[in-house]
Design an enzyme around this catalytic site. Sequence first.
Site, PDB file in Angstrom:
ATOM      1  CG  ASP A   1      87.535  69.106  -0.400  1.00 54.03           C
ATOM      2  OD1 ASP A   1      87.407  68.578  -1.530  1.00 54.03           O
ATOM      3  OD2 ASP A   1      88.641  69.456   0.074  1.00 54.03           O
TER       4      ASP A   1
ATOM      5  CB  ALA B   1      90.870  74.517  -6.183  1.00 48.82           C
ATOM      6  CG  ASN B   2      93.268  72.297  -2.080  1.00 44.35           C
ATOM      7  OD1 ASN B   2      92.259  72.979  -1.979  1.00 44.35           O
ATOM      8  ND2 ASN B   2      93.286  71.017  -1.752  1.00 44.35           N
TER       9      ASN B   2
ATOM     10  CG  ASN C   1     102.675  60.943  -1.734  1.00 44.91           C
ATOM     11  OD1 ASN C   1     102.982  60.016  -2.500  1.00 44.91           O
ATOM     12  ND2 ASN C   1     101.414  61.201  -1.427  1.00 44.91           N
TER      13      ASN C   1
ATOM     14  CG  ASP D   1      96.906  69.927  -2.544  1.00 46.25           C
ATOM     15  OD1 ASP D   1      97.550  69.173  -3.304  1.00 46.25           O
ATOM     16  OD2 ASP D   1      95.774  69.661  -2.112  1.00 46.25           O
TER      17      ASP D   1
ATOM     18  N   GLY E   1      90.281  71.917   7.107  1.00 42.31           N
ATOM     19  CA  GLY E   1      89.866  72.197   5.729  1.00 42.31           C
ATOM     20  C   GLY E   1      91.047  72.306   4.787  1.00 42.31           C
TER      21      GLY E   1
HETATM   22  O1  RIB Z   1      94.904  67.192  -1.413  1.00 41.98           O
HETATM   23  C1  RIB Z   1      93.691  67.430  -0.754  1.00 41.98           C
HETATM   24  C2  RIB Z   1      92.568  67.401  -1.724  1.00 41.98           C
HETATM   25  O2  RIB Z   1      92.442  66.102  -2.259  1.00 41.98           O
HETATM   26  C3  RIB Z   1      91.202  67.713  -1.162  1.00 41.98           C
HETATM   27  O3  RIB Z   1      90.917  69.083  -1.153  1.00 41.98           O
HETATM   28  C4  RIB Z   1      90.274  66.874  -2.017  1.00 41.98           C
HETATM   29  O4  RIB Z   1      89.431  67.625  -2.820  1.00 41.98           O
HETATM   30  C5  RIB Z   1      91.184  65.974  -2.828  1.00 41.98           C
HETATM   31  O5  RIB Z   1      91.298  66.408  -4.119  1.00 41.98           O
END
Ligand code: RIB
Length: 295
Positions: free
Chosen positions: A12, A41-42, A179, A243, A278
Amino acid sequence: MKVFNFGSINIDKVYRVPHLVQPGETLSSRTLETVLGGKGANQSVALARAEIDVRHIGRIGEADQWAAEQMQAAGVDMQGVEQVEGPSGHAIIQVDDEGENSIILHGGANQSFDRQVLEQQLSEARPGDWVLMQNECNGIAEVFDIARQRQLSIAFNPAPMTDAVRQLPLAHCDVLIVNETEASALAQSGDADAALAILAERYPDTRLVLTLGARGAMLQYAGEQLREAAVAVDVVDTTGAGDTFVGYFLAGLLQGLTDRDALQRACRAAALSVTVAGATPSIPTLADVDSTQDD
Ligand code: RIB
């Protein structure tokens, strides 16, 4: 029980701007930060910080080993992550003074999967394990198919929404988290309550969760509807809040919380995440989330 999260890993690039750039406008950013992100990843990091055993299935460019190391440090099992030639997925993210964002994605390594790779990556999954997906990688339909063959439970967060999502066998989702934009697109109805009712009728065996941003979240399952208000906080950056919610909600279910408690805890986790800048850097630990319980 393990969660196999098939999902994106993005680099990001986050630009702080006074307002989101308008068509034809050239705008200077105040700051630029490069952080680990990607909805996949999140959500893996959120699951790991919620103390769930999660294996990430994904791909990343060879130059971005640091991102994989950060996921591992957060507690994510990285055996399913391959380093490949070419660029990682990345996101250009503007964040304005209200903490709102807008995001441009480049798929990169997230768009390089084929069925053989996915079958191999899911070969250790056993009946009763979960597969979680978002919509930033190619191969989603294949993973639905493999998951059904292997008798895995399926959780899906169709973000970002695309036309292809409508062709997926969504009735096989055990959990579907959307959402308002995603719910409207799936149900073809602009009203959140109506969209939820339409989806509940269409997918009667699915736990449906509708996130409403600053208005909280709703859940519909087995004839019961729950509503949970959002926790009021000072917003710094909303990136990754959805996320965080997904990871914590699924974690709650797997940890045996009631739907109500899982929804509440996910809302508290998401609220904490918007107070920090972030994507993955803002995802709280379970101890942080639990410490807000009596606030
Ligand atoms: O949901 C947020 C994410 O959306 C960010 O981290 C970005 O990489 C996009 O995938």
